[in-house]
Design a protein around this motif. Structure first.
Motif, PDB file in Angstrom:
ATOM      1  N   ILE A   1      95.813  90.030   9.375  1.00 53.94           N
ATOM      2  CA  ILE A   1      96.783  90.677  10.258  1.00 53.94           C
ATOM      3  C   ILE A   1      96.176  91.942  10.860  1.00 53.94           C
ATOM      4  CG2 ILE A   1      99.023  91.843  10.402  1.00 53.94           C
ATOM      5  CD1 ILE A   1      99.996  90.070   8.125  1.00 53.94           C
ATOM      6  N   PHE A   2      96.052  91.967  12.189  1.00 57.21           N
ATOM      7  CA  PHE A   2      95.721  93.173  12.933  1.00 57.21           C
ATOM      8  C   PHE A   2      97.046  93.829  13.316  1.00 57.21           C
ATOM      9  CE2 PHE A   2      92.033  90.562  13.350  1.00 57.21           C
ATOM     10  CZ  PHE A   2      90.947  91.363  13.672  1.00 57.21           C
ATOM     11  N   ALA A   3      97.263  95.055  12.903  1.00 61.91           N
ATOM     12  CA  ALA A   3      98.498  95.775  13.233  1.00 61.91           C
ATOM     13  C   ALA A   3      98.184  96.850  14.260  1.00 61.91           C
ATOM     14  CB  ALA A   3      99.110  96.384  11.982  1.00 61.91           C
ATOM     15  N   GLU A   4      98.730  96.705  15.457  1.00 62.16           N
ATOM     16  CA  GLU A   4      98.391  97.619  16.543  1.00 62.16           C
ATOM     17  C   GLU A   4      99.256  98.877  16.524  1.00 62.16           C
ATOM     18  OE1 GLU A   4      97.885  97.757  21.421  1.00 62.16           O
ATOM     19  OE2 GLU A   4      98.664  95.936  20.447  1.00 62.16           O
ATOM     20  N   ILE A   5      98.619 100.013  16.645  1.00 65.38           N
ATOM     21  CA  ILE A   5      99.311 101.276  16.898  1.00 65.38           C
ATOM     22  C   ILE A   5      99.222 101.491  18.394  1.00 65.38           C
ATOM     23  CG2 ILE A   5      99.388 103.751  16.429  1.00 65.38           C
ATOM     24  CD1 ILE A   5      97.979 103.222  13.784  1.00 65.38           C
TER      25      ILE A   5
ATOM     26  N   LEU B   1      98.842 110.350  19.302  1.00 64.02           N
ATOM     27  CA  LEU B   1      99.024 110.814  17.936  1.00 64.02           C
ATOM     28  C   LEU B   1      97.809 111.602  17.447  1.00 64.02           C
ATOM     29  CD1 LEU B   1     100.518 107.559  16.344  1.00 64.02           C
ATOM     30  CD2 LEU B   1     101.763 109.531  17.246  1.00 64.02           C
ATOM     31  N   SER B   2      98.064 112.524  16.539  1.00 63.98           N
ATOM     32  CA  SER B   2      96.963 113.246  15.908  1.00 63.98           C
ATOM     33  C   SER B   2      96.249 112.326  14.923  1.00 63.98           C
ATOM     34  CB  SER B   2      97.502 114.465  15.157  1.00 63.98           C
ATOM     35  OG  SER B   2      98.299 114.053  14.047  1.00 63.98           O
ATOM     36  N   VAL B   3      95.058 112.738  14.524  1.00 61.09           N
ATOM     37  CA  VAL B   3      94.320 111.931  13.545  1.00 61.09           C
ATOM     38  C   VAL B   3      95.110 111.829  12.252  1.00 61.09           C
ATOM     39  CG1 VAL B   3      92.215 111.817  12.158  1.00 61.09           C
ATOM     40  CG2 VAL B   3      92.083 112.479  14.573  1.00 61.09           C
ATOM     41  N   GLU B   4      95.738 112.913  11.836  1.00 59.78           N
ATOM     42  CA  GLU B   4      96.535 112.898  10.600  1.00 59.78           C
ATOM     43  C   GLU B   4      97.699 111.912  10.723  1.00 59.78           C
ATOM     44  OE1 GLU B   4      95.668 115.589  12.296  1.00 59.78           O
ATOM     45  OE2 GLU B   4      94.163 116.437  10.926  1.00 59.78           O
ATOM     46  N   ALA B   5      98.348 111.902  11.876  1.00 60.71           N
ATOM     47  CA  ALA B   5      99.466 110.977  12.081  1.00 60.71           C
ATOM     48  C   ALA B   5      98.977 109.533  12.105  1.00 60.71           C
ATOM     49  CB  ALA B   5     100.191 111.316  13.383  1.00 60.71           C
ATOM     50  N   LEU B   6      97.814 109.299  12.671  1.00 59.92           N
ATOM     51  CA  LEU B   6      97.254 107.939  12.688  1.00 59.92           C
ATOM     52  C   LEU B   6      96.948 107.460  11.276  1.00 59.92           C
ATOM     53  CD1 LEU B   6      94.856 108.159  15.773  1.00 59.92           C
ATOM     54  CD2 LEU B   6      96.900 106.719  15.559  1.00 59.92           C
ATOM     55  N   VAL B   7      96.404 108.325  10.441  1.00 62.46           N
ATOM     56  CA  VAL B   7      96.110 107.946   9.057  1.00 62.46           C
ATOM     57  C   VAL B   7      97.405 107.631   8.316  1.00 62.46           C
ATOM     58  CG1 VAL B   7      95.211 108.773   6.843  1.00 62.46           C
ATOM     59  CG2 VAL B   7      93.937 109.211   8.959  1.00 62.46           C
ATOM     60  N   ALA B   8      98.440 108.442   8.552  1.00 60.00           N
ATOM     61  CA  ALA B   8      99.720 108.188   7.892  1.00 60.00           C
ATOM     62  C   ALA B   8     100.316 106.855   8.348  1.00 60.00           C
ATOM     63  CB  ALA B   8     100.691 109.330   8.180  1.00 60.00           C
ATOM     64  N   ARG B   9     100.272 106.597   9.661  1.00 53.37           N
ATOM     65  CA  ARG B   9     100.783 105.333  10.192  1.00 53.37           C
ATOM     66  C   ARG B   9      99.982 104.156   9.638  1.00 53.37           C
ATOM     67  NH1 ARG B   9     102.866 104.008  15.414  1.00 53.37           N
ATOM     68  NH2 ARG B   9     103.578 106.167  15.541  1.00 53.37           N
ATOM     69  N   ALA B  10      98.692 104.318   9.528  1.00 53.82           N
ATOM     70  CA  ALA B  10      97.845 103.253   8.983  1.00 53.82           C
ATOM     71  C   ALA B  10      98.236 102.933   7.543  1.00 53.82           C
ATOM     72  CB  ALA B  10      96.378 103.657   9.057  1.00 53.82           C
ATOM     73  N   GLY B  11      98.539 103.965   6.768  1.00 50.64           N
ATOM     74  CA  GLY B  11      98.951 103.734   5.393  1.00 50.64           C
ATOM     75  C   GLY B  11     100.228 102.929   5.307  1.00 50.64           C
ATOM     76  N   THR B  12     101.174 103.231   6.185  1.00 51.33           N
ATOM     77  CA  THR B  12     102.431 102.491   6.213  1.00 51.33           C
ATOM     78  C   THR B  12     102.196 101.033   6.594  1.00 51.33           C
ATOM     79  OG1 THR B  12     103.667 104.486   6.796  1.00 51.33           O
ATOM     80  CG2 THR B  12     104.716 102.373   7.270  1.00 51.33           C
ATOM     81  N   LEU B  13     101.363 100.818   7.598  1.00 49.40           N
ATOM     82  CA  LEU B  13     101.084  99.445   8.049  1.00 49.40           C
ATOM     83  C   LEU B  13     100.341  98.645   6.982  1.00 49.40           C
ATOM     84  CD1 LEU B  13     100.023 100.247  11.721  1.00 49.40           C
ATOM     85  CD2 LEU B  13     102.129  99.107  10.986  1.00 49.40           C
ATOM     86  N   ALA B  14      99.393  99.276   6.309  1.00 48.34           N
ATOM     87  CA  ALA B  14      98.653  98.581   5.254  1.00 48.34           C
ATOM     88  C   ALA B  14      99.575  98.214   4.106  1.00 48.34           C
ATOM     89  CB  ALA B  14      97.501  99.456   4.764  1.00 48.34           C
TER      90      ALA B  14
ATOM     91  N   ALA C   1     102.608  97.468   4.346  1.00 47.32           N
ATOM     92  CA  ALA C   1     103.450  96.361   4.808  1.00 47.32           C
ATOM     93  C   ALA C   1     102.701  95.041   4.855  1.00 47.32           C
ATOM     94  CB  ALA C   1     104.010  96.689   6.191  1.00 47.32           C
ATOM     95  N   GLY C   2     101.358  95.097   4.791  1.00 49.40           N
ATOM     96  CA  GLY C   2     100.580  93.859   4.784  1.00 49.40           C
ATOM     97  C   GLY C   2      99.452  93.800   5.781  1.00 49.40           C
ATOM     98  N   ALA C   3      99.270  94.831   6.583  1.00 49.42           N
ATOM     99  CA  ALA C   3      98.206  94.807   7.590  1.00 49.42           C
ATOM    100  C   ALA C   3      96.833  94.863   6.938  1.00 49.42           C
ATOM    101  CB  ALA C   3      98.364  95.983   8.553  1.00 49.42           C
ATOM    102  N   ASP C   4      95.900  94.117   7.508  1.00 50.73           N
ATOM    103  CA  ASP C   4      94.520  94.109   7.020  1.00 50.73           C
ATOM    104  C   ASP C   4      93.605  94.959   7.887  1.00 50.73           C
ATOM    105  OD1 ASP C   4      94.858  91.997   4.896  1.00 50.73           O
ATOM    106  OD2 ASP C   4      95.437  90.841   6.662  1.00 50.73           O
ATOM    107  N   VAL C   5      93.935  95.048   9.174  1.00 48.90           N
ATOM    108  CA  VAL C   5      93.124  95.801  10.127  1.00 48.90           C
ATOM    109  C   VAL C   5      94.048  96.709  10.931  1.00 48.90           C
ATOM    110  CG1 VAL C   5      91.481  95.678  12.047  1.00 48.90           C
ATOM    111  CG2 VAL C   5      91.522  93.854  10.320  1.00 48.90           C
ATOM    112  N   ILE C   6      93.686  97.977  11.056  1.00 52.92           N
ATOM    113  CA  ILE C   6      94.453  98.923  11.856  1.00 52.92           C
ATOM    114  C   ILE C   6      93.876  98.931  13.264  1.00 52.92           C
ATOM    115  CG2 ILE C   6      95.252 101.290  12.078  1.00 52.92           C
ATOM    116  CD1 ILE C   6      96.261  99.703   9.582  1.00 52.92           C
TER     117      ILE C   6
END
Length: 464
Positions: free
Chosen positions: A113-117, A123-136, A138-143
């Motif tokens: 699963i590629f999860a697109e932001i 978004l800031s880098v910090e916000a991207l990392v936080a969003r990536a954590g949420t997506l992962a 949930a089941g995402a394999d690739v941000i």
């Protein structure tokens, strides 16, 4: 020799359990139902079972009620035979026993699963990392970092490096060759989307290219990109591109079928967002169908996106869908009965008891505690003093006589409204349990080794 199963239950459920098991006809196992001596099966404890259960001479497994609160391993060790927690509801036993008493294995999947932001540049880098954590989670394999047309992304390289440092697989999704080059140099694992003209920019990098036709819908141009990637020794995934409904959807499905025919061994990717995002329908069903198509065509990569509020659980939906589809394909079976995660609004078996079952149960009740159940004919409320049936929670409540008992009135009002919602939608209702909405609203984790704490009504009575 046929497997010998023992089913432990209580007084109220014994007759119904025996009726259901007898109705299975000839089975690959023999069975016996043992009443452990409690009225409600879910209230049996480890101590009660140890004290009252006499192990028969021949038994291979003991099946406990799904709501049994205790440690299964303790009982297995004490009696020397496997104890198994069955389904919560008797009505679900046939499906449970259809797999030799074992739940399906949903730990495996074969789909990335590629999860697109989609608003990554904003978004800031910090916000991207936080969003990536949420997506992962949930089941995402690739941000997937979605770049926006004519929108600068000055932190792109930093974002890729930081996400990689945090352990994420990262893809950069852009129509800009410059942004794709920046992503590649920063260490992105995948680049979306390249065609036969832009493919060379990846030759000096280790990223995997996701290839698309240079002209929309042109599989021949996709084929030329595939040949060029193979000749250059570049890792790649091909995406024939799924189009929205009324804008080429049916034809684009045909392209995926044709792509698999032309290139049986090539890794393919399907982006599902053009349907889940651009169709006013619950995304769970759309995801199930598209994931099923991917399963049949051995498409092992999907790109999912959440922009519209109605797709808020799309990653979770893709995650459970890929697991169900692999399990069903492995079993050469339909994708039914594996997991209810995509059944969010309606249930396949909304009523766990018939009207006759509830009538029989109500006839045995002698105490004043209200029981609530739902069947085809409506909502049933009963205790030792009476039995009412209706379809309107307010009308039923007015006849219960609890106006002067605030805590009890609040509890019964909440339960009756929950039962009415379930009955009208065709969902399963279980008293004192939350309604199940699949992955749309995951239920809180419960500890199956302990009995639940007393409810508000029981605590109030004890305090008085």
């Amino acid at each position: 020799m046929a497997e010998r199963l023992i089913f432990l239950t209580g007084h109220l459920a014994r007759a119904r359990l025996e009726k259901l098991l007898s109705g299975l006809g000839k089975t690959e196992f023999s069975w016996e139902v043992i009443d452990i001596g409690v009225k409600v099966a879910a209230l049996m404890t480890e101590e009660i079972i140890r004290r009252r259960f006499v192990l028969p001479d021949v038994v291979d497994r003991v099946i406990l009620p799904g709501r049994y609160r205790g440690t299964i391993e303790h009982l297995s060790g004490h009696f020397g035979v496997p104890f198994v927690r069955g389904p919560d509801e008797i009505a679900d036993l046939p499906a449970f026993l259809g797999r030799a008493g074992q739940p399906p294995d949903l730990t495996r999947h074969d789909m990335r699963i590629f999860a697109e932001i989609v608003d990554a540049p904003m978004l800031s880098v910090e916000a991207l990392v936080a969003r990536a954590g949420t997506l992962a989670a949930a089941g995402a394999d690739v941000i997937d970092l979605g770049c926006l047309p004519e929108t600068p992304f000055p932190s792109l390289a930093e974002a890729v490096r930081e996400l990689k440092a945090q352990g994420f697989l990262v893809s950069v999704d852009s129509a800009s060759a410059d942004e794709l080059s920046i992503g590649a140099r920063a260490g992105a694992d995948y680049l979306l989307s390249l065609d036969e003209n832009t493919l060379p920019l990846i030759f000096d990098h280790r990223a995997t290219a996701v290839l698309i036709p240079s002209t929309p819908g042109d599989l021949n141009s996709l084929g030329r990109a595939i040949e060029a990637a193979q000749k250059a020794g570049v890792a790649f995934i091909a995406d024939p591109v799924l189009d929205p409904i009324h804008f080429g959807f049916a034809v684009s499905l045909g392209r995926f079928i044709e792509a698999r025919r032309r290139w049986p061994d090539v890794e393919l990717l399907m982006g599902t967002g053009n349907l889940t995002e651009l169709t006013d329908a619950d995304s769970s069903g759309i995801t199930a169908v598209l994931t099923g198509i991917c399963s049949e065509l051995r498409i092992r990569n999907v790109l999912a996106v959440h922009v519209s509020p109605h797709t808020v659980r799309t990653i979770e939906e893709h995650d459970i869908a890929r697991r169900v589809m692999l399990a069903a394909r492995t079993d050469d079976a339909l994708p039914r009965g594996y997991h209810p995660g995509l059944l969010q609004i309606h249930d396949r078996k909304p009523f766990t008891a018939s009207t006759d079952d509830i009538d029989a149960l109500a006839a045995e009740v002698r105490d004043a505690n209200f029981r609530i159940a739902a069947a085809q004919d409506g909502i049933h409320v009963f205790n030792g003093k009476g039995h009412a049936v209706g379809t309107d929670a307010f009308e039923l409540f007015s006849g219960l006589g609890v106006e002067t008992d605030g805590a009890h009135a609040f509890y019964l009002g909440a339960e009756l409204m929950k039962a009415e919602i379930a009955w009208r939608l065709g969902k399963r209702y279980v008293q004192d349990e939350p309604l199940a909405w699949g992955v749309a609203a995951p239920a809180p984790e419960t500890d199956r080794t302990r009995l639940a704490e007393p409810g508000e009504t029981l605590r109030a009575k004890k305090e008085r």
